[in-house]
Scaffold this motif. Structure first.
Motif, PDB file in Angstrom:
ATOM      1  N   ALA A  56      23.727  79.622  38.222  1.00  0.00           N
ATOM      2  CA  ALA A  56      23.319  78.238  37.997  1.00  0.00           C
ATOM      3  C   ALA A  56      23.886  77.320  39.075  1.00  0.00           C
ATOM      4  O   ALA A  56      23.322  76.258  39.361  1.00  0.00           O
ATOM      5  CB  ALA A  56      23.770  77.777  36.616  1.00  0.00           C
ATOM      6  N   CYS A  70      28.446  77.055  32.124  1.00  0.00           N
ATOM      7  CA  CYS A  70      27.534  77.435  33.194  1.00  0.00           C
ATOM      8  C   CYS A  70      27.949  78.790  33.755  1.00  0.00           C
ATOM      9  O   CYS A  70      29.091  79.223  33.596  1.00  0.00           O
ATOM     10  CB  CYS A  70      27.515  76.387  34.306  1.00  0.00           C
ATOM     11  SG  CYS A  70      29.124  76.129  35.079  1.00  0.00           S
ATOM     12  N   SER A  92      20.695  74.896  34.070  1.00  0.00           N
ATOM     13  CA  SER A  92      20.353  76.011  34.947  1.00  0.00           C
ATOM     14  C   SER A  92      20.217  75.520  36.383  1.00  0.00           C
ATOM     15  O   SER A  92      20.429  74.339  36.694  1.00  0.00           O
ATOM     16  CB  SER A  92      19.047  76.661  34.489  1.00  0.00           C
ATOM     17  OG  SER A  92      17.954  75.789  34.701  1.00  0.00           O
ATOM     18  N   LYS A 141      18.622  76.240  27.896  1.00  0.00           N
ATOM     19  CA  LYS A 141      18.570  75.781  29.284  1.00  0.00           C
ATOM     20  C   LYS A 141      17.281  75.034  29.578  1.00  0.00           C
ATOM     21  O   LYS A 141      17.283  74.050  30.339  1.00  0.00           O
ATOM     22  CB  LYS A 141      18.710  76.980  30.231  1.00  0.00           C
ATOM     23  CG  LYS A 141      20.063  77.683  30.152  1.00  0.00           C
ATOM     24  CD  LYS A 141      20.149  78.820  31.160  1.00  0.00           C
ATOM     25  CE  LYS A 141      21.484  79.541  31.072  1.00  0.00           C
ATOM     26  NZ  LYS A 141      22.609  78.637  31.436  1.00  0.00           N
TER      27      LYS A 141
END
Length: 501
Positions: free
Chosen positions: A246, A242, A220, A194
């Protein structure tokens, strides 16, 4: 006969007493007459005009070329380096010329020289990135400053460039190694972290602030927030791999209209988007027009939050969903929904509940079912009750659609368009029984439904076909061949044969 010197031997050639009009010299006259001074003056004027219009200052070599321009060659050719007329054009004019060329030619044009490479990069609007280092080095935004559409998914997967193994999925296609583990084709460490993805996004938005569409993986909250803050024109986004929290970064994407969340792809990656993420999404993206959820979990609460907050939502797509029972009744909160698409769903709704609690989606116009399991009678019946106002119904390669399941669609009284493709269990009798109940039907498409036979068509059904505005009837290959070979005698008993003697 001899002539005297006083007589003109050619009386037709008489000199005109009127003075001839002097014609203005053209570029070809200057060139072939080797008028050095005139040609030098012409080229100097073109270069001066180019230098005034160009955004880049002329180099020392260009200035020296202007000062030392000569025509000493005895036999100059049209391909001489001293006569590079393209180089005297300004960047603005040359860019206008290159923009008229088809897009597939931009790459070939960029190989001509450094100047053409830079100008061609300004014309490219969409790319799929394969090398993450190209983004981190800053060369991406320098090379393609006019990008409005970029796909970063392939670059987020660590794989050898010379790998000949490609995993092709309808959502993503990546190069893979030959190894396999319990988690799938790619280990968790096979994806960029991330922090790395967020850093690349920050570099990207600094040079390409006019992005309208982006495809991201494993980003993120920080990366998505930066994207929404810098790219105010962003309208479409596709997020892979995801999680719930996020999605908080989407609060900054105020103008986002199209969103696609890919939570899980079997054999590649698996993340979780639940009711928490759907609620965060609904509160942050209130201008959504189209939402697609792939492999997402959730229930009644998540769909209800989307319907209440995203009041402009017109199209909802659920692909391979993991929704809990009872989510169908939440569709009634989508007050402006016009299109509902269900794709690759193993179960529509495991526990829809009582009919009086289902509600109705009154604005819905289209219902599409593709590659779905329709063996659950209660779930299919609940779906048609909620979508009773649809005018277009599409079935594509759905399993379990027999006469009993299809009869539940008779509650859609306002149906005008019906499309059936790859429904092998449905028979002519089941089709006839339901189609006769739709008084407003205008268009019918039946393709690759092998149990629907031409010989079983009733007179009532044939009468209905005659009044339709559009009919595409190809239920099986035999029906298609018989209609195409009608009158030729081929395919009939005692008729001609295509077999060679």
């Amino acid at each position: 006969m001899p002539t005297s010197p006083e007589q003109n031997p050619n009386p037709n050639k008489v000199k005109s007493s009127a003075p001839a009009r002097k014609r203005r010299l053209s570029l070809s006259d200057i060139w072939y007459n080797k008028d050095t001074q005139a040609l030098k003056q012409l080229v100097l004027q073109m270069r001066a005009q180019s230098a005034s219009n160009s955004t880049t200052p002329p180099s020392e070599s260009e200035l020296s070329d202007i000062q030392t321009l000569t025509l000493d060659d005895q036999e100059p050719t049209r391909f001489s380096s001293a006569l590079d007329f393209i180089s005297v054009l300004s960047d603005k004019l040359l860019l206008n010329v290159l923009s008229k060329v088809p897009e597939k030619q931009h790459f070939s044009n960029s190989l001509v020289c450094k100047r053409w490479c830079k100008l061609s990069g300004k014309l490219i609007r969409s790319i799929k990135l394969l090398d993450w280092e190209f983004l981190e080095s800053g060369r991406l935004s320098y090379r393609f400053p006019g990008l409005i559409d970029i796909d970063l998914v392939r670059a987020c997967v660590k794989s050898r460039r010379n790998s000949g193994i490609v995993m092709s999925h309808r959502l993503v296609s990546v190069h893979l190694d030959s190894g396999f583990n319990d988690g799938g084709f790619v280990r968790k460490e096979g994806f960029l972290g991330k922090e790395v993805v967020d850093g690349g996004v920050k570099i990207l938005v600094e040079g390409c602030a006019n992005l309208r569409r982006i495809v991201l993986m494993n980003a993120s909250e920080e990366g998505l927030s930066c994207l929404g803050e810098k790219c105010e024109t962003l309208q479409e986004m596709e997020l892979h791999f995801c999680d719930d929290f996020a999605l908080k970064g989407l609060f900054g994407c105020r103008n986002l209209q199209i969103l696609k969340l890919v939570s899980c792809i079997d054999g590649l990656y698996n993340s979780m988007v639940s009711d928490i993420g759907l609620t965060i999404l609904a509160q942050g993206c209130k201008r959504l027009l189209k939402l697609e959820l792939v492999g997402c979990e959730g229930s009644y609460d998540g769909i209800k939050a989307i319907g209440q907050c995203c009041q402009m939502l017109e199209e909802l797509i659920l692909c391979d969903h993991r929704m809990d029972g009872g989510w169908l009744s939440a569709l009634s909160y989508c007050s402006n929904l016009k299109t509902l698409k269900l794709q690759c769903c193993k179960v529509l709704d495991s526990s829809p509940g009582l009919d009086e609690h289902l509600g109705s989606c009154s604005t819905l116009e289209e219902l599409h079912l593709h590659q779905c399991q329709l063996r659950d009678k209660e779930g299919v019946r609940a779906l048609f009750l909620v979508c009773g106002t649809v005018r277009e119904l599409v079935f594509g390669d759905c399993w379990g659609l027999d006469n009993t399941i299809f009869s539940a669609a008779s509650v859609c009284r306002s149906l005008r368009i019906l499309s059936l493709e790859g429904c092998s269990l449905l028979t002519t009798e089941g089709l006839d029984l339901v189609v006769q109940s739709w008084k407003e039907l205008e268009r019918l498409k039946v393709v690759s439904c092998n149990n629907i036979k031409d010989s079983e068509i009733t007179p009532e059904l044939a009468t209905l076909f005659s009044v339709l505005k559009e009919l595409k009837w190809r239920p099986d290959s035999r029906s298609f061949l018989s209609s195409g070979l009608e009158g030729t005698g081929i395919g009939q008993k005692g008729g001609r044969s295509l077999r060679r003697k």
